[in-house]
Design an enzyme around this catalytic site. Structure first.
Site, PDB file in Angstrom:
ATOM      1  N   HIS A  29      50.990  78.937  20.509  1.00  0.00           N
ATOM      2  CA  HIS A  29      52.114  79.003  19.584  1.00  0.00           C
ATOM      3  C   HIS A  29      53.430  79.463  20.208  1.00  0.00           C
ATOM      4  O   HIS A  29      54.476  79.398  19.562  1.00  0.00           O
ATOM      5  CB  HIS A  29      51.769  79.891  18.377  1.00  0.00           C
ATOM      6  CG  HIS A  29      52.276  79.306  17.091  1.00  0.00           C
ATOM      7  ND1 HIS A  29      51.821  79.703  15.852  1.00  0.00           N
ATOM      8  CD2 HIS A  29      53.205  78.360  16.861  1.00  0.00           C
ATOM      9  CE1 HIS A  29      52.469  79.026  14.901  1.00  0.00           C
ATOM     10  NE2 HIS A  29      53.315  78.193  15.490  1.00  0.00           N
ATOM     11  N   ASP A  79      50.243  80.436   9.099  1.00  0.00           N
ATOM     12  CA  ASP A  79      49.574  81.148  10.199  1.00  0.00           C
ATOM     13  C   ASP A  79      48.840  82.366   9.637  1.00  0.00           C
ATOM     14  O   ASP A  79      49.286  82.981   8.656  1.00  0.00           O
ATOM     15  CB  ASP A  79      50.657  81.615  11.190  1.00  0.00           C
ATOM     16  CG  ASP A  79      50.142  81.910  12.593  1.00  0.00           C
ATOM     17  OD1 ASP A  79      50.883  81.658  13.561  1.00  0.00           O
ATOM     18  OD2 ASP A  79      48.983  82.394  12.723  1.00  0.00           O
ATOM     19  N   HIS A 127      48.755  84.891  11.419  1.00  0.00           N
ATOM     20  CA  HIS A 127      49.550  85.897  12.123  1.00  0.00           C
ATOM     21  C   HIS A 127      51.036  85.672  11.902  1.00  0.00           C
ATOM     22  O   HIS A 127      51.462  84.557  11.652  1.00  0.00           O
ATOM     23  CB  HIS A 127      49.248  85.839  13.630  1.00  0.00           C
ATOM     24  CG  HIS A 127      47.799  85.837  13.959  1.00  0.00           C
ATOM     25  ND1 HIS A 127      47.055  84.678  14.077  1.00  0.00           N
ATOM     26  CD2 HIS A 127      46.926  86.858  14.184  1.00  0.00           C
ATOM     27  CE1 HIS A 127      45.801  84.981  14.372  1.00  0.00           C
ATOM     28  NE2 HIS A 127      45.697  86.298  14.433  1.00  0.00           N
ATOM     29  N   ASP A 133      53.422  86.331  14.286  1.00  0.00           N
ATOM     30  CA  ASP A 133      54.012  85.820  15.535  1.00  0.00           C
ATOM     31  C   ASP A 133      55.463  86.257  15.705  1.00  0.00           C
ATOM     32  O   ASP A 133      56.296  85.479  16.175  1.00  0.00           O
ATOM     33  CB  ASP A 133      53.904  84.286  15.592  1.00  0.00           C
ATOM     34  CG  ASP A 133      52.458  83.829  15.697  1.00  0.00           C
ATOM     35  OD1 ASP A 133      52.233  82.610  15.817  1.00  0.00           O
ATOM     36  OD2 ASP A 133      51.560  84.677  15.640  1.00  0.00           O
ATOM     37  N   HIS A 174      52.590  84.206  22.701  1.00  0.00           N
ATOM     38  CA  HIS A 174      52.297  83.426  21.487  1.00  0.00           C
ATOM     39  C   HIS A 174      52.295  84.300  20.237  1.00  0.00           C
ATOM     40  O   HIS A 174      52.285  83.793  19.125  1.00  0.00           O
ATOM     41  CB  HIS A 174      50.995  82.632  21.614  1.00  0.00           C
ATOM     42  CG  HIS A 174      49.745  83.454  21.456  1.00  0.00           C
ATOM     43  ND1 HIS A 174      48.565  82.893  21.038  1.00  0.00           N
ATOM     44  CD2 HIS A 174      49.477  84.771  21.674  1.00  0.00           C
ATOM     45  CE1 HIS A 174      47.617  83.831  21.003  1.00  0.00           C
ATOM     46  NE2 HIS A 174      48.155  84.991  21.387  1.00  0.00           N
ATOM     47  N   ASP A 182      49.944  76.777  12.601  1.00  0.00           N
ATOM     48  CA  ASP A 182      48.944  77.351  13.498  1.00  0.00           C
ATOM     49  C   ASP A 182      47.602  77.065  12.846  1.00  0.00           C
ATOM     50  O   ASP A 182      47.362  77.496  11.717  1.00  0.00           O
ATOM     51  CB  ASP A 182      49.180  78.862  13.624  1.00  0.00           C
ATOM     52  CG  ASP A 182      48.227  79.519  14.614  1.00  0.00           C
ATOM     53  OD1 ASP A 182      48.634  80.516  15.240  1.00  0.00           O
ATOM     54  OD2 ASP A 182      47.094  79.034  14.777  1.00  0.00           O
ATOM     55  N   ASP A 192      44.936  78.318  13.056  1.00  0.00           N
ATOM     56  CA  ASP A 192      44.167  79.511  12.642  1.00  0.00           C
ATOM     57  C   ASP A 192      44.585  80.016  11.267  1.00  0.00           C
ATOM     58  O   ASP A 192      44.025  80.999  10.757  1.00  0.00           O
ATOM     59  CB  ASP A 192      44.183  80.627  13.699  1.00  0.00           C
ATOM     60  CG  ASP A 192      45.514  81.358  13.831  1.00  0.00           C
ATOM     61  OD1 ASP A 192      45.782  81.861  14.937  1.00  0.00           O
ATOM     62  OD2 ASP A 192      46.302  81.455  12.855  1.00  0.00           O
ATOM     63  N   GLU A 216      47.649  75.920  18.634  1.00  0.00           N
ATOM     64  CA  GLU A 216      46.479  76.768  18.841  1.00  0.00           C
ATOM     65  C   GLU A 216      45.126  76.070  18.715  1.00  0.00           C
ATOM     66  O   GLU A 216      44.109  76.725  18.493  1.00  0.00           O
ATOM     67  CB  GLU A 216      46.538  78.020  17.957  1.00  0.00           C
ATOM     68  CG  GLU A 216      47.733  78.914  18.228  1.00  0.00           C
ATOM     69  CD  GLU A 216      47.624  79.742  19.523  1.00  0.00           C
ATOM     70  OE1 GLU A 216      46.546  79.798  20.139  1.00  0.00           O
ATOM     71  OE2 GLU A 216      48.647  80.334  19.907  1.00  0.00           O
TER      72      GLU A 216
HETATM   73  N1  LIG Z   1      49.545  89.703  16.730  1.00  0.00           N
HETATM   74  C1  LIG Z   1      48.634  89.479  17.880  1.00  0.00           C
HETATM   75  C2  LIG Z   1      47.979  88.103  17.729  1.00  0.00           C
HETATM   76  C3  LIG Z   1      48.944  86.954  17.901  1.00  0.00           C
HETATM   77  C4  LIG Z   1      48.296  85.596  17.576  1.00  0.00           C
HETATM   78  C5  LIG Z   1      49.206  84.448  17.943  1.00  0.00           C
HETATM   79  C6  LIG Z   1      48.858  83.170  17.192  1.00  0.00           C
HETATM   80  O1  LIG Z   1      49.148  83.297  15.847  1.00  0.00           O
HETATM   81  O2  LIG Z   1      49.708  82.159  17.628  1.00  0.00           O
HETATM   82  C7  LIG Z   1      49.446  89.569  19.162  1.00  0.00           C
HETATM   83  O3  LIG Z   1      50.662  89.743  19.092  1.00  0.00           O
HETATM   84  O4  LIG Z   1      48.858  89.424  20.243  1.00  0.00           O
HETATM   85 MN   LIG Z   2      50.537  81.468  15.598  1.00  0.00          MN
HETATM   86 MN   LIG Z   3      47.694  82.565  14.438  1.00  0.00          MN
END
Ligand SMILES: N[C@@H](CCCCC(O)O)C(=O)O
Ligand SMILES: [Mn+2]
Ligand SMILES: [Mn+2]
Ligand SMILES: [Mn+2]
Length: 313
Positions: free
Chosen positions: A96, A119, A121, A123, A136, A227, A229, A272
């Site tokens: 992402h 998403d 998340h 991000d 990402h 995303d 996910d 993703e």
């Molecule tokens: N918030 C977590 C997970 C991020 C997930 C990224 C995806 O949504 O693209 C991080 O900052 O590592």
């Molecule tokens: Mn994402």
């Molecule tokens: Mn995500």
């Protein structure tokens, strides 16, 4: 509509190998042909060139900054080029972090765009609020005017200036948001519908409120960053950061059909997909579910559809 498809075989916004094969498996899943079969004019522009910088040490806690930043510039340039020749750009990722270049490129052509971020998340970590250092999890922080003073200028990002405002973003599907991200969402008043609001109001009310929040007059171009996910992991298991309790297939179809109905879709990022995660069944399911959602951005409504100009004999 003229659709320009662009592959972004990129994985350096996170630490798992595999999202670089996202474009390949989505193409092999027939995404171009399936969009053409909907009566769309589809041009496949191939893949963006990915930069690999040697000794790309972390900077301010952000990993692979030069690789991500320099590749993002190429993404932005290519997206701008596609959108100058086609009406809509569909980017096949890739992790992402691709959204940095996608939104920057789109904003050059459509400066008044709004962003729908589908998403699990947010991000929107800054390099300092991120626990993982994976870019990402940060793409929106580089793009939002209100965060400019909170985000250091990383090597590789010299070319990038913020191009959207916090009020131009609406989230749907959140269920794994870090503390720093939650603070940013509240501090700058970003419209955010988590899975709790989806359950509380229903997806139809959530989509209506999200669109009204960012574009009350219903006239601004939409950048939809999807995303995979965001969907429940039972539907898209082959992804790097799965979170249970996600959007159902029907909820995700509904989002796509309603955004399609606005007629103002400018770009769809598909992020993703990681075909190296899970078994072959998981990979095929993830690709098939993802493509079936993308089809609904382009006229494949559950109530049926027909090619332009068609009439019964
Ligand atoms: N918030 C977590 C997970 C991020 C997930 C990224 C995806 O949504 O693209 C991080 O900052 O590592
Ligand atoms: Mn994402
Ligand atoms: Mn995500
Ligand atoms: Mn501005």
């Amino acid at each position: 509509e003229r659709i320009g498809v662009l592959g972004i075989p990129f994985s350096k916004g996170q630490s798992r190998v595999g999202t670089e094969y996202g474009p390949e498996v989505l193409r092999n899943g027939g995404i171009v042909r399936k969009l053409q079969n909907l009566g769309c004019h589809v041009k496949d522009h191939g893949d963006v060139e990915v930069i690999h910088v040697e000794n790309d040490d972390p900077e301010e806690n952000a990993k692979n900054p030069r690789t991500v930043g320099q590749t993002s510039k190429l993404i932005a340039d290519k997206v701008e080029q596609v959108l100058r020749s086609d009406d809509i750009c569909v980017t096949l990722g890739g992790d992402h972090s691709m959204a940095i270049g996608c939104i920057a490129g789109n904003a050059r052509v459509e400066p008044d765009l709004v962003v729908l971020w589908i998403d699990a998340h947010a991000d929107i970590n800054t390099p300092m609020t991120s626990d993982s250092g994976n870019i990402h999890g940060m793409p929106l922080s580089f793009l939002v005017h209100e965060l400019e003073s909170y985000v250091p200028k990383l090597p590789g990002f010299e070319w990038l200036s913020p191009c959207i405002h916090a009020k131009d973003i609406a989230y749907i599907g959140l269920r794994d948001v870090d503390a720093g991200e939650r603070k940013i969402i509240e501090k700058f008043g970003i419209t955010a519908f988590s899975m709790q609001e989806v359950d509380k109001y229903g997806i139809n009310e959530v989509v209506e409120r999200a669109l009204r929040a960012v574009d009350p007059e219903g006239k601004r171009p939409i950048h939809l960053s999807f995303d995979v996910d965001a969907m429940d992991p039972t539907l898209t298991p082959s992804t790097g950061t799965p979170v249970i309790g996600g959007l159902s297939l029907r909820e995700t179809y509904y989002i796509a059909e309603e955004v399609a109905r606005t007629g103002r879709l400018s770009m769809v990022d598909v992020a993703e997909v990681n075909p190296l995660l899970g078994d072959d069944k998981d990979k095929k399911l993830t690709v098939d579910m993802t493509i079936s959602v993308i089809q609904r951005f382009f006229g494949n409504r559950r109530g049926g559809c027909y090619p332009p100009g068609y009439d019964i004999p």
